[in-house]
Design a protein around this motif. Structure first.
Motif, mmCIF file in Angstrom:
data_model
loop_
_atom_site.group_PDB
_atom_site.id
_atom_site.type_symbol
_atom_site.label_atom_id
_atom_site.label_comp_id
_atom_site.label_asym_id
_atom_site.label_seq_id
_atom_site.Cartn_x
_atom_site.Cartn_y
_atom_site.Cartn_z
ATOM 1 N N GLY A 1 -14.082 6.904 20.971
ATOM 2 C CA GLY A 1 -13.161 6.270 20.029
ATOM 3 C C GLY A 1 -11.852 5.885 20.696
ATOM 4 O O GLY A 1 -11.420 6.527 21.652
ATOM 5 N N SER A 2 -11.232 4.841 20.170
ATOM 6 C CA SER A 2 -9.957 4.353 20.716
ATOM 7 C C SER A 2 -8.866 4.491 19.664
ATOM 8 O O SER A 2 -9.068 4.127 18.498
ATOM 9 C CB SER A 2 -10.072 2.882 21.133
ATOM 10 N N TRP A 3 -7.717 4.981 20.075
ATOM 11 C CA TRP A 3 -6.541 5.092 19.200
ATOM 12 C C TRP A 3 -5.804 3.750 19.251
ATOM 13 O O TRP A 3 -5.317 3.340 20.297
ATOM 14 C CB TRP A 3 -5.645 6.225 19.688
ATOM 15 N N VAL A 4 -5.711 3.071 18.109
ATOM 16 C CA VAL A 4 -5.209 1.686 18.086
ATOM 17 C C VAL A 4 -4.028 1.526 17.122
ATOM 18 O O VAL A 4 -3.796 0.439 16.593
ATOM 19 C CB VAL A 4 -6.339 0.709 17.690
ATOM 20 N N PHE A 5 -3.241 2.596 16.955
ATOM 21 C CA PHE A 5 -2.260 2.617 15.873
ATOM 22 C C PHE A 5 -0.817 2.447 16.324
ATOM 23 O O PHE A 5 0.101 2.559 15.511
ATOM 24 C CB PHE A 5 -2.440 3.902 15.064
ATOM 25 N N GLU A 6 -0.614 2.128 17.580
ATOM 26 C CA GLU A 6 0.753 1.879 18.058
ATOM 27 C C GLU A 6 1.068 0.389 17.931
ATOM 28 O O GLU A 6 1.390 -0.282 18.908
ATOM 29 C CB GLU A 6 0.917 2.358 19.502
ATOM 30 N N ARG A 7 0.980 -0.128 16.719
ATOM 31 C CA ARG A 7 1.163 -1.557 16.448
ATOM 32 C C ARG A 7 1.686 -1.701 15.024
ATOM 33 O O ARG A 7 1.616 -0.778 14.221
ATOM 34 C CB ARG A 7 -0.162 -2.306 16.610
ATOM 35 N N PRO A 8 2.182 -2.887 14.666
ATOM 36 C CA PRO A 8 2.611 -3.102 13.287
ATOM 37 C C PRO A 8 1.438 -3.100 12.316
ATOM 38 O O PRO A 8 0.337 -3.566 12.636
ATOM 39 C CB PRO A 8 3.275 -4.483 13.328
ATOM 40 N N PHE A 9 1.701 -2.598 11.120
ATOM 41 C CA PHE A 9 0.743 -2.550 10.023
ATOM 42 C C PHE A 9 1.366 -3.173 8.773
ATOM 43 O O PHE A 9 2.575 -3.126 8.588
ATOM 44 C CB PHE A 9 0.344 -1.105 9.718
ATOM 45 N N PHE A 10 0.519 -3.758 7.924
ATOM 46 C CA PHE A 10 0.975 -4.232 6.623
ATOM 47 C C PHE A 10 0.298 -3.424 5.526
ATOM 48 O O PHE A 10 -0.680 -2.695 5.769
ATOM 49 C CB PHE A 10 0.718 -5.735 6.463
ATOM 50 N N LEU A 11 0.798 -3.556 4.292
ATOM 51 C CA LEU A 11 0.373 -2.726 3.173
ATOM 52 C C LEU A 11 -0.564 -3.479 2.238
ATOM 53 O O LEU A 11 -0.482 -4.703 2.113
ATOM 54 C CB LEU A 11 1.590 -2.260 2.372
ATOM 55 N N ILE A 12 -1.421 -2.726 1.549
ATOM 56 C CA ILE A 12 -2.351 -3.278 0.573
ATOM 57 C C ILE A 12 -2.408 -2.349 -0.640
ATOM 58 O O ILE A 12 -2.485 -1.123 -0.495
ATOM 59 C CB ILE A 12 -3.773 -3.427 1.158
ATOM 60 N N LEU A 13 -2.370 -2.949 -1.823
ATOM 61 C CA LEU A 13 -2.640 -2.262 -3.082
ATOM 62 C C LEU A 13 -3.772 -3.009 -3.768
ATOM 63 O O LEU A 13 -3.677 -4.230 -3.961
ATOM 64 C CB LEU A 13 -1.411 -2.280 -3.997
ATOM 65 N N ASN A 14 -4.834 -2.328 -4.125
ATOM 66 C CA ASN A 14 -5.930 -3.023 -4.802
ATOM 67 C C ASN A 14 -6.686 -2.090 -5.728
ATOM 68 O O ASN A 14 -6.630 -0.858 -5.593
ATOM 69 C CB ASN A 14 -6.894 -3.667 -3.802
ATOM 70 N N LEU A 15 -7.398 -2.705 -6.659
ATOM 71 C CA LEU A 15 -8.267 -1.983 -7.576
ATOM 72 C C LEU A 15 -9.640 -2.640 -7.509
ATOM 73 O O LEU A 15 -9.859 -3.711 -8.078
ATOM 74 C CB LEU A 15 -7.707 -2.026 -8.996
ATOM 75 N N ALA A 16 -10.557 -2.002 -6.767
ATOM 76 C CA ALA A 16 -11.926 -2.509 -6.633
ATOM 77 C C ALA A 16 -12.808 -1.894 -7.711
ATOM 78 O O ALA A 16 -12.534 -0.806 -8.242
ATOM 79 C CB ALA A 16 -12.473 -2.174 -5.247
#
Length: 282
Positions: free
Chosen positions: A236-251
Motif C-alpha cells: 500500500g502507498s500513503w498518498v495523503f500529503e496533498r490537498p483534499f476537498f470536501l463532500i456531503l452526500n446522501l446516497a
C-alpha cells in the motif's frame, strides 16, 4: 468570508508532500495545542435558498457516473428540493422517492433523487482539523456520508478519507475509513464505531485531524481510529500529503447498504448544522 478563504489559501500554499516513513516518536494527542478557525460554512440564509456557491457545487447524475462506483440507486440533482438551507442555520440534503428520477447505472430509471455537494475547486485543505455537526436519517438502504477526496489523480491514487459514513442496517454504528492504492473498496482500512444508541436520534460532531503521516478520527470529541503509513497493508502507498476537498452526500442503496425496503421512510433528510476547517496551533 473572502478573508477566511484567503487565509485558507495562504495556509495551503505552504503545505506539500513528504516521505511515507512512519513517525519515529509517539503520536501527538488528537486535540493538539490549539486550533485556529480558517474556514467555515454555518449555512446561514433564507429558508429554501441554495448552499453558498462560493463553497459548494453539485455532482450530478447516476448512469453518467456508472452508479458512482457502488451501484447506487439515487439520481443526484442540483434542484433546491434536494439541497437547501432551512432558514435556521442548517443545510438539508433530502432524498425523495420519484418514479423516474433519471437514468440509473442498470439501464432502468432511478427511483430516487438526492444531492451530492462538493467543494472541489472552491475550498480545500492539506492539514488541520475538519469537522461537521450532522444528524443522519435512519432506514434500510440509507447511506449518508461526510468525506474527502485528494486532488489531481484518479481514485484511489489521490486518496479518500471517509470522515463519517452511516448505513441504515447498522443503526447504532458509524464508520471511519481510508482508501488508497492497495487498500480501496472492500479492502479499505475501515473502523466501525458503535454508539450503543441509534445514531439518527441526534446531531453528532464528526471530525478528522490530518497531520503529516497521520490521520485521526473522532466522534463528539472522542478518538476512535488512527492511521499512519506504518499501518498500511504490504504494497500500500500513503498518498495523503496533498490537498483534499470536501463532500456531503446522501446516497440511496448501493453495494454496501443494499436497497431500501418497505419500512424506509421518504423523504429522508441529512441535516448539517455547520462544517469547519481549523489550522493547528503549536
Amino acid at each position: 468570508m473572502r478573508a477566511l478563504l484567503l487565509t485558507l489559501g495562504a495556509l495551503l500554499a505552504g503545505c506539500g508532500g513528504g516521505s511515507v516513513a512512519a513517525p519515529a516518536s509517539a503520536p501527538a494527542p488528537a486535540d493538539g495545542a490549539g486550533w485556529k478557525l480558517v474556514w467555515s460554512d454555518e449555512f446561514d440564509g433564507p429558508a429554501g435558498s441554495a448552499p453558498n456557491p462560493a463553497h459548494w457545487h453539485s455532482n450530478l447524475g447516476n448512469r453518467e457516473a456508472d452508479g458512482w462506483g457502488n451501484h447506487e440507486l439515487q439520481y443526484y440533482t442540483p434542484a433546491p428540493r434536494n439541497a437547501f438551507l432551512d432558514g435556521q442555520g442548517r443545510l438539508v440534503i433530502r432524498a425523495e422517492k420519484v418514479a423516474d428520477a433519471g437514468p440509473c447505472w442498470n439501464g432502468r430509471p432511478c427511483g430516487y433523487t438526492s444531492a451530492r455537494l462538493v467543494t472541489e475547486g472552491r475550498v480545500r485543505y492539506t492539514y488541520g482539523k475538519v469537522e461537521a455537526r450532522i444528524r443522519v436519517p435512519a432506514g434500510q438502504g440509507i447511506w449518508p456520508a461526510f468525506w474527502s477526496l485528494g486532488e489531481g489523480l484518479p481514485w484511489p491514487h489521490a486518496g479518500e478519507i471517509d470522515i463519517m459514513e452511516y448505513v441504515g442496517q447498522t443503526p447504532a454504528t458509524i464508520y471511519g475509513t481510508l482508501h488508497g492504492p492497495g487498500y480501496s473498496g472492500a479492502q479499505s482500512l475501515n473502523q466501525p464505531h458503535p454508539l450503543g444508541a441509534p445514531v439518527a436520534d441526534d446531531f453528532h460532531v464528526f471530525t478528522v485531524i490530518k497531520r503529516p503521516h497521520e490521520i485521526i478520527w473522532l466522534m463528539d470529541g472522542v478518538e476512535y481510529h488512527r492511521l499512519t503509513p506504518a499501518r498500511l497493508p504490504a504494497g500500500g502507498s500513503w498518498v495523503f500529503e496533498r490537498p483534499f476537498f470536501l463532500i456531503l452526500n446522501l446516497a440511496i442503496g448501493g453495494d454496501w447498504p443494499g436497497p431500501p425496503d418497505e419500512r424506509t421512510v421518504f423523504p429522508a433528510q441529512m441535516t448539517v448544522d455547520w462544517v469547519r476547517i481549523y489550522e493547528e496551533q503549536r
